[in-house]
Design an enzyme around this catalytic site. Structure first.
Site, PDB file in Angstrom:
ATOM      1  N   ASP A  35      -2.523  -7.616  -5.812  1.00 59.95           N
ATOM      2  CA  ASP A  35      -2.835  -6.297  -4.898  1.00 59.95           C
ATOM      3  C   ASP A  35      -3.257  -5.304  -5.826  1.00 59.95           C
ATOM      4  OD1 ASP A  35      -3.399  -5.150  -2.523  1.00 59.95           O
ATOM      5  OD2 ASP A  35      -0.929  -4.943  -2.118  1.00 59.95           O
TER       6      ASP A  35
ATOM      7  N   CYS B 238       0.803  -1.177   0.119  1.00 53.30           N
ATOM      8  CA  CYS B 238      -0.083  -0.139   0.202  1.00 53.30           C
ATOM      9  C   CYS B 238       0.870   1.209  -0.038  1.00 53.30           C
ATOM     10  CB  CYS B 238      -0.980   0.033   1.186  1.00 53.30           C
ATOM     11  SG  CYS B 238      -1.310  -1.409   1.837  1.00 53.30           S
TER      12      CYS B 238
ATOM     13  N   HIS C 232      -8.184  -1.208  -0.548  1.00 53.05           N
ATOM     14  CA  HIS C 232      -7.394  -2.186  -0.853  1.00 53.05           C
ATOM     15  C   HIS C 232      -8.208  -3.372  -1.367  1.00 53.05           C
ATOM     16  CE1 HIS C 232      -4.630  -0.577   2.333  1.00 53.05           C
ATOM     17  NE2 HIS C 232      -5.755  -0.275   2.825  1.00 53.05           N
TER      18      HIS C 232
ATOM     19  N   HIS D 126      -4.921  -1.096  -5.345  1.00 47.12           N
ATOM     20  CA  HIS D 126      -5.559  -0.061  -4.453  1.00 47.12           C
ATOM     21  C   HIS D 126      -6.129   0.863  -5.458  1.00 47.12           C
ATOM     22  CE1 HIS D 126      -2.156  -1.532  -2.185  1.00 47.12           C
ATOM     23  NE2 HIS D 126      -3.036  -1.325  -1.111  1.00 47.12           N
TER      24      HIS D 126
ATOM     25  N   LYS E 298     -14.840  -4.337   5.531  1.00 41.76           N
ATOM     26  CA  LYS E 298     -14.411  -4.931   4.315  1.00 41.76           C
ATOM     27  C   LYS E 298     -15.415  -6.083   4.003  1.00 41.76           C
ATOM     28  CE  LYS E 298     -11.917  -8.339   7.142  1.00 41.76           C
ATOM     29  NZ  LYS E 298     -10.695  -9.170   7.170  1.00 41.76           N
TER      30      LYS E 298
ATOM     31  N   GLN F 291       1.164 -10.991  -3.716  1.00 39.30           N
ATOM     32  CA  GLN F 291      -0.260 -10.777  -3.473  1.00 39.30           C
ATOM     33  C   GLN F 291      -0.665 -10.234  -4.946  1.00 39.30           C
ATOM     34  OE1 GLN F 291       0.224  -7.847  -0.353  1.00 39.30           O
ATOM     35  NE2 GLN F 291      -1.764  -9.044   0.678  1.00 39.30           N
TER      36      GLN F 291
ATOM     37  N   ARG G  36       6.061 -11.372   5.686  1.00 38.19           N
ATOM     38  CA  ARG G  36       5.541 -11.371   6.792  1.00 38.19           C
ATOM     39  C   ARG G  36       6.001 -12.496   7.819  1.00 38.19           C
ATOM     40  NH1 ARG G  36      -0.764  -9.884   5.126  1.00 38.19           N
ATOM     41  NH2 ARG G  36      -0.264  -8.329   3.634  1.00 38.19           N
TER      42      ARG G  36
HETATM   43 ZN   LIG Z   1      -3.044  -2.235   0.504  1.00 41.21          ZN
END
Ligand SMILES: [Zn+2]
Length: 426
Positions: free
Chosen positions: A172, A123, A301, A174, A255, A170, A152
């Protein structure tokens, strides 16, 4: 001494049989076992736990999945970006990760006296791309997507195949949009999630909507309300079954979690659509409105398959390793009955490859039945047996991995059948 005895009771013999079938089936589909047998991936103590090595066949399946998804992103209004694996501590201080996420991050790396951290999330990097220029209301929505690899901390005791790892990629994205665009943006992203997941043959989903805990939430309660209503309305419109987890949201926004249900009734967490009312404040994200004033965009996200590692694990278990034809690393194997049939098999292989099929010739000195058995164990969709008869007629004897045996057919008919199966997602 206290001894605990666990038991499961069943009302009927049918239920007991169902239960036993599911246990047996889960064992057969275990992605760690299949990953090894099918040569898809491994990990090693020398590299370190929770760090995955993708072998050529597994890498190919992953590549095909990613390639399909990236193309769909580009034709659905997303921009692809790439960002680094590490970032300075200053970035993670602004984002707040060092304050509330540090226990999931690895120790910093010292570079010329400054601390850098492996990224646990993408992010802040996407936010810096957003912030690198001034945006007008006309620029929005902006959708930045990245196959971003994050790290992580996980204790070694909880690492599990592809499902719990320390480094993962990911899919991912945004989304940055205006308030008036937000409900349509949520509809759009939810439909996009379902569209992609259905391509992978997944059909049964259940959603969870996590709402605000007034005790621990950042941001304007009205915005929370609007966002939550938009999420719920989107779920209603696509007709997904869902549960509400009241107060279950993270402090920064409501979410939706999308879970897939497999043939064994197991739920697998895949997509997440997560509002964020915290990071836009911390990074002071703005756009210039029609009236010349500056406004805060909505930030969402969104991970669709989730982590590629985990998704591959789910995919292996979902199909029991028998990937649909479009994803199978080897789609067809040519099985010459005797050595004298090898040149004919090689010629056919070239023709099929030219048509875009992933083909292998089994030219080992094994008996035909052993080759068929091995191909079935490798879950190769099509076996094409060629001997004297096929050489003469210019045909192939087709066998399927599920045991079906359509027999001798002209090569063009096989190609048509394969093209149909690829298109249908079989
Ligand atoms: Zn994010």
């Amino acid at each position: 001494m206290l001894q605990r005895i666990y038991g499961t009771a069943f009302e009927t013999v049918d239920e007991l049989n169902q239960y036993l079938w599911r246990l047996e089936e889960a064992k057969k589909r275990d992605h760690r076992r299949l990953g090894k047998e099918l040569g898809l991936f491994s990990s090693s103590p020398e590299v370190g736990g929770g760090l995955i090595l993708w072998h050529p066949k597994g890498a190919l399946v992953r590549h095909l999945a990613e390639d399909y998804c990236k193309k769909e992103h580009l034709s659905n209004g997303y921009d692809l970006v790439y960002t680094p694996h590490i970032g300075k501590s200053e970035l993670w201080q602004i984002s707040g990760h060092l304050a509330w996420y540090k226990e999931n991050m690895y120790s910093p790396i010292d570079i010329e006296g400054e601390e850098y951290y492996l990224k646990p999330m993408n992010c802040p990097f996407h936010i810096m791309i957003y912030k690198s220029q001034i945006h007008s209301y006309r620029d929005l929505p902006i959708r930045l997507a990245e196959w971003g690899t994050v790290y992580r901390f996980e204790r070694s005791g909880v690492l599990h195949g592809l499902m719990r790892v320390r480094g993962f990629t990911q899919d991912d994205a945004h989304l940055f949009c205006r308030a008036d665009q937000m409900p349509a943006e949520i509809d759009r992203v939810l439909n996009f999630c379902l569209h992609i997941l259905q391509k992978f043959g997944m059909k049964d989903f259940h959603a969870y909507l996590s709402t605000r805990d007034p005790e621990k939430s950042a941001g304007d309660p009205q915005k929370w309300e609007d966002a939550t209503l938009a999420l719920q309305a989107a779920l209603e419109r696509v007709g997904l079954s869902y549960d509400i987890d009241p107060g279950g949201a993270a402090f920064y926004g409501p979410k939706i979690d999308l879970k897939m249900i497999d043939a064994l009734g197991r739920e697998w967490q895949l997509s997440t659509i997560q509002f964020d009312f915290n990071l836009p404040e911390r990074f002071d994200l703005t756009y210039i409105g029609e009236d010349g004033n500056s406004y805060r965009p909505y930030m969402i996200h969104r991970a669709l398959l989730g982590s590629m590692e985990r998704f591959m694990g789910v995919l292996i278990e979902y199909y029991g390793g028998a990937f649909p034809v479009w994803l199978a690393p080897v789609q067809a194997i040519l099985i010459p009955i005797a050595d004298r049939h090898i040149p004919y098999a090689n010629t056919l292989s070239e023709t099929l490859k030219a048509q875009g099929l992933r083909v292998h010739v089994d030219d080992r000195g094994e008996r035909m039945n052993a080759k068929i058995r091995d191909a079935q164990n490798q879950k190769i969709p099509y076996m094409l047996v060629v001997g004297d008869k096929e050489m003469e007629s210019g045909e192939v004897a087709l066998r399927m991995r599920n045991g079906d045996n359509p027999g001798a057919i002209p090569l063009v008919d096989f190609l048509a059948r394969a093209a149909e199966d690829v298109a249908a997602g079989n």
